[in-house]
Design an enzyme around this catalytic site. Structure first.
Site, short mmCIF file in Angstrom:
data_model
loop_
_atom_site.label_atom_id
_atom_site.label_comp_id
_atom_site.label_asym_id
_atom_site.label_seq_id
_atom_site.Cartn_x
_atom_site.Cartn_y
_atom_site.Cartn_z
N LYS A 1 28.49 4.08 -32.90
CA LYS A 1 29.51 3.36 -32.13
C LYS A 1 30.86 3.51 -32.84
O LYS A 1 31.51 4.54 -32.74
CB LYS A 1 29.12 1.90 -31.93
CG LYS A 1 28.00 1.66 -30.91
CD LYS A 1 26.65 2.03 -31.42
CE LYS A 1 25.53 1.47 -30.58
NZ LYS A 1 24.22 1.91 -31.06
N TYR B 1 18.29 18.82 -50.41
CA TYR B 1 17.36 17.71 -50.15
C TYR B 1 17.82 16.45 -50.87
O TYR B 1 17.75 15.36 -50.32
CB TYR B 1 15.93 18.08 -50.59
CG TYR B 1 14.94 17.05 -50.10
CD1 TYR B 1 14.31 17.19 -48.87
CD2 TYR B 1 14.67 15.91 -50.85
CE1 TYR B 1 13.44 16.23 -48.39
CE2 TYR B 1 13.81 14.93 -50.37
CZ TYR B 1 13.20 15.10 -49.14
OH TYR B 1 12.35 14.15 -48.66
N PHE C 1 13.09 -1.89 -20.94
CA PHE C 1 14.20 -1.40 -20.11
C PHE C 1 14.37 0.11 -20.21
O PHE C 1 14.85 0.74 -19.28
CB PHE C 1 15.51 -2.09 -20.50
CG PHE C 1 15.79 -2.02 -21.97
CD1 PHE C 1 16.49 -0.96 -22.51
CD2 PHE C 1 15.31 -3.00 -22.83
CE1 PHE C 1 16.72 -0.87 -23.87
CE2 PHE C 1 15.53 -2.92 -24.20
CZ PHE C 1 16.24 -1.85 -24.72
N ASP D 1 25.63 -7.36 -38.65
CA ASP D 1 25.47 -6.15 -37.85
C ASP D 1 26.89 -5.61 -37.64
O ASP D 1 27.66 -6.14 -36.84
CB ASP D 1 24.80 -6.47 -36.52
CG ASP D 1 24.58 -5.23 -35.66
OD1 ASP D 1 25.30 -4.23 -35.87
OD2 ASP D 1 23.71 -5.26 -34.78
N PHE E 1 20.07 -9.07 -30.02
CA PHE E 1 20.21 -7.72 -29.52
C PHE E 1 18.80 -7.13 -29.47
O PHE E 1 17.96 -7.44 -30.31
CB PHE E 1 21.14 -6.84 -30.37
CG PHE E 1 21.31 -5.49 -29.73
CD1 PHE E 1 22.05 -5.36 -28.57
CD2 PHE E 1 20.66 -4.37 -30.23
CE1 PHE E 1 22.14 -4.14 -27.92
CE2 PHE E 1 20.76 -3.15 -29.58
CZ PHE E 1 21.50 -3.03 -28.42
N THR E 2 18.56 -6.27 -28.48
CA THR E 2 17.20 -5.82 -28.17
C THR E 2 16.46 -5.28 -29.41
O THR E 2 15.40 -5.79 -29.78
CB THR E 2 17.24 -4.74 -27.08
OG1 THR E 2 18.16 -3.73 -27.47
CG2 THR E 2 17.70 -5.32 -25.75
N ARG F 1 21.77 -5.08 -18.28
CA ARG F 1 21.72 -5.96 -19.44
C ARG F 1 21.41 -7.36 -18.95
O ARG F 1 22.21 -8.28 -19.03
CB ARG F 1 23.04 -5.96 -20.23
CG ARG F 1 23.44 -4.61 -20.80
CD ARG F 1 22.81 -4.23 -22.14
NE ARG F 1 21.42 -3.85 -22.12
CZ ARG F 1 20.77 -3.33 -23.17
NH1 ARG F 1 21.40 -3.13 -24.32
NH2 ARG F 1 19.50 -3.02 -23.11
C1 P71 Z 1 24.00 0.33 -26.90
C2 P71 Z 1 23.12 0.59 -28.05
C3 P71 Z 1 22.04 1.62 -27.94
C4 P71 Z 1 20.93 0.97 -27.22
C5 P71 Z 1 19.99 0.26 -27.94
C6 P71 Z 1 19.03 -0.44 -27.27
C7 P71 Z 1 19.01 -0.44 -25.88
C8 P71 Z 1 19.93 0.30 -25.18
C9 P71 Z 1 20.89 1.01 -25.85
C10 P71 Z 1 22.63 -0.21 -30.26
C11 P71 Z 1 22.81 -1.22 -31.25
C12 P71 Z 1 23.80 -2.24 -31.08
C13 P71 Z 1 23.92 -3.24 -32.02
C14 P71 Z 1 24.92 -4.32 -31.86
C15 P71 Z 1 22.15 -2.28 -33.29
C16 P71 Z 1 21.98 -1.27 -32.38
C17 P71 Z 1 20.91 -0.25 -32.62
N1 P71 Z 1 23.27 -0.23 -29.10
N2 P71 Z 1 23.09 -3.25 -33.10
O1 P71 Z 1 24.72 -0.67 -26.93
O2 P71 Z 1 24.63 -2.25 -30.02
O3 P71 Z 1 21.50 0.93 -33.07
O4 P71 Z 1 20.95 2.54 -31.22
O5 P71 Z 1 21.76 3.32 -33.46
O6 P71 Z 1 19.48 2.40 -33.22
O7 P71 Z 1 23.98 1.14 -25.95
P1 P71 Z 1 20.89 2.37 -32.70
#
Ligand code: P71
Length: 470
Positions: free
Chosen positions: A271, A85, A462, A228, A137-138, A395
């Site tokens: 990523k 833990y 979305f 980021d 970013f979303t 997107r």
């Molecule tokens: C991508 C994603 C995953 C995603 C997130 C939201 C809508 C659709 C798909 C996530 C990112 C990202 C950047 C630049 C933070 C996050 C969040 N991307 N910054 O591109 O691209 O990270 O998904 O691990 O929570 O498909 P998280």
């Protein structure tokens, strides 16, 4: 990897041929369903690719997030998980990898990127403060807004134009940033939110020159600069390739130099870092870290696991090392470019130059007959799935959501459908199949009618919105 290491046969002998720096040890069969089943699946999914079952998908280009293939070393690392833990040895390995490659002093793991975004937003934004950033970013913007912040886009204009071939379309426009600081006052700026690369602009990079200018500007005004770092490795590749003075430096050196311009970073390790789950938040300031370390136990878990298993942290620590290797990054971006070149030969409209993680098709140019209220990018994603079972992601206006104040739709200039390439998963032959399907959908573009939204969730619509054909 140092630059004296022989990298590809082409580099050793000046040959043209090139190949991935890995071979395949384990395979996963793909599933393929017929057109009638695809049509049925699409209706059941409300014309939203997020709502398809992955077994109904042939080539899955929804995202590069958590979809990459781990190496044999990472899988071996999973077996050394220390599932304590508190104080797991894998946490210390992760901390060392982040300190070594990203250079920040204090670190907490999180379950994924948005967990880290939540924490930084809660500790660094006071209600009513502004958060200038290089395009939204979303999830990032939503957490900034939920913390009471007001996001302001300060990216260069070129980022909003798919045809503009500038090399660093992720750069912050300093004049725009200066204006926000002048109008609101430095005390009302929570921090500058810098993403490298910029996902919604098409995976476009930020130059080192821009990062250094921002460092100087923020230092002068007493404003913090947070990064980021989700696709920083890919950003480093573009700096190595395009920015004078960086051709002789390794990806790892460039990534570290970039981080050194900033005060902290959040990361979706799903990523760049080649893992299926995980993230982290890191800062250099002890006082800020104390607040983060206190909050992480409320939302993620103890500060030495942050919602992850020991084995996940080990896979991440190893993934960080692998992600920084020049050969790996060249191969990864090379595959995205290969697909881009096939499409360019057929004059398919897309964001130029091709970015690090995906091809972004220009849905407005595909469907000039549709207005943004008819969801051209959502339509294109549906058509691609119908044609070949390829899954992509909208997107455009659906992703952009609604204005937090007026409640009206955001209408982004970019109306894009993203073909996102997972790392080390698909082969060049898969890219050929994808290109031919995009071409077929492009040839049939005149028949597209568009969609209407029939169900809209409140947050990040979305993901779960439903549509019907017009
Ligand atoms: C991508 C994603 C995953 C995603 C997130 C939201 C809508 C659709 C798909 C996530 C990112 C990202 C950047 C630049 C933070 C996050 C969040 N991307 N910054 O591109 O691209 O990270 O998904 O691990 O929570 O498909 P998280």
């Amino acid at each position: 990897m140092s630059n004296s290491t022989p990298q590809t046969m082409g580099q050793q002998f000046g040959r043209r041929s090139w190949a991935e720096p890995w071979k395949i040890k384990m395979v996963e069969p793909l599933t393929m369903v017929g057109r009638a089943e695809r049509q049925k699946a699409l209706v059941e999914a409300g014309y939203n690719t997020f709502l398809l079952r992955s077994e109904e998908v042939y080539i899955d280009l929804l995202t590069d997030s958590g979809t990459s293939a781990m190496s044999d070393r990472q899988w071996a690392g999973m077996m050394t998980g220390d599932e304590a833990y508190a104080g797991s040895r894998n946490y210390y390995n992760l901390e060392a990898a982040i300190r070594n490659h990203y250079g920040y002093r204090y670190i907490v793991p999180t379950h994924q990127g948005r967990g880290a975004e939540h924490l930084i937003s809660q500790v660094a934004i006071r209600r009513g403060q502004y958060v200038p950033g290089n395009m939204y970013f979303t999830t990032t913007r939503l957490h900034q807004e939920l913390a009471g912040g007001v996001f302001v886009d300060v990216i260069v204009d070129a980022a909003h134009d798919p045809a503009d071939r500038s090399p660093f379309k992720g750069d912050v426009d300093l004049a725009k940033l200066e204006r926000v600081v002048r109008e609101q006052g430095a005390a009302n700026i929570a921090y500058v939110s810098l993403a490298a690369t910029v996902n919604m602009a098409g995976g476009q990079p930020v130059s080192m020159g821009n990062a250094k200018t921002l460092r100087e500007f923020c230092g002068r005004h007493g404003i913090r600069l947070f990064l980021d770092a989700t696709r920083l490795v890919e950003n480093a590749f573009f700096i190595q390739e395009r920015e004078p003075g960086y051709a002789g430096k390794s990806i790892a050196q460039i990534a570290r130099e970039f981080c050194d311009c900033t005060d902290g970073a959040w990361m979706s390790a799903k990523k760049d870092s080649l893992v299926n789950i995980g993230g982290w938040l890191a800062v250099n300031d002890w006082t800020l870290f104390e607040e983060i370390r206190n909050l992480v136990v409320v939302y993620e878990g103890l500060h030495t696991y942050g919602g992850l298993a020991g084995r996940d942290m080990e896979a991440m620590a190893i993934g960080i090392e692998e992600s920084m290797q020049d050969d790996h990054v060249r191969s990864r971006i090379g595959q995205v470019r290969y697909l881009g070149e096939l499409l360019e030969d057929w004059d398919i409209p897309m964001v130029q130059p091709v970015g690090g993680h995906a091809i972004f098709l220009d849905a407005r140019a595909f469907y000039p007959q549709l207005t943004q209220d008819q969801y051209p990018a959502q339509t294109l994603a549906a058509e691609l799935y119908l044609d070949s079972g390829i899954r992509s992601m909208e997107r455009g206006v659906v992703s952009a959501g609604r204005d937090a104040v007026t409640g009206g739709h955001h209408y982004p200039k970019l109306e894009l459908t993203r073909l996102t390439i997972p790392r080390r998963v698909y082969t060049q032959a898969h890219m050929d199949v994808v290109a031919e399907s995009v071409k077929a959908v492009y040839d049939g573009r005149a028949a597209a009618r568009g969609l209407k939204m029939v169900y809209e969730p409140r947050y990040l619509r979305f993901f779960q919105a439903r549509f019907e054909p017009l």
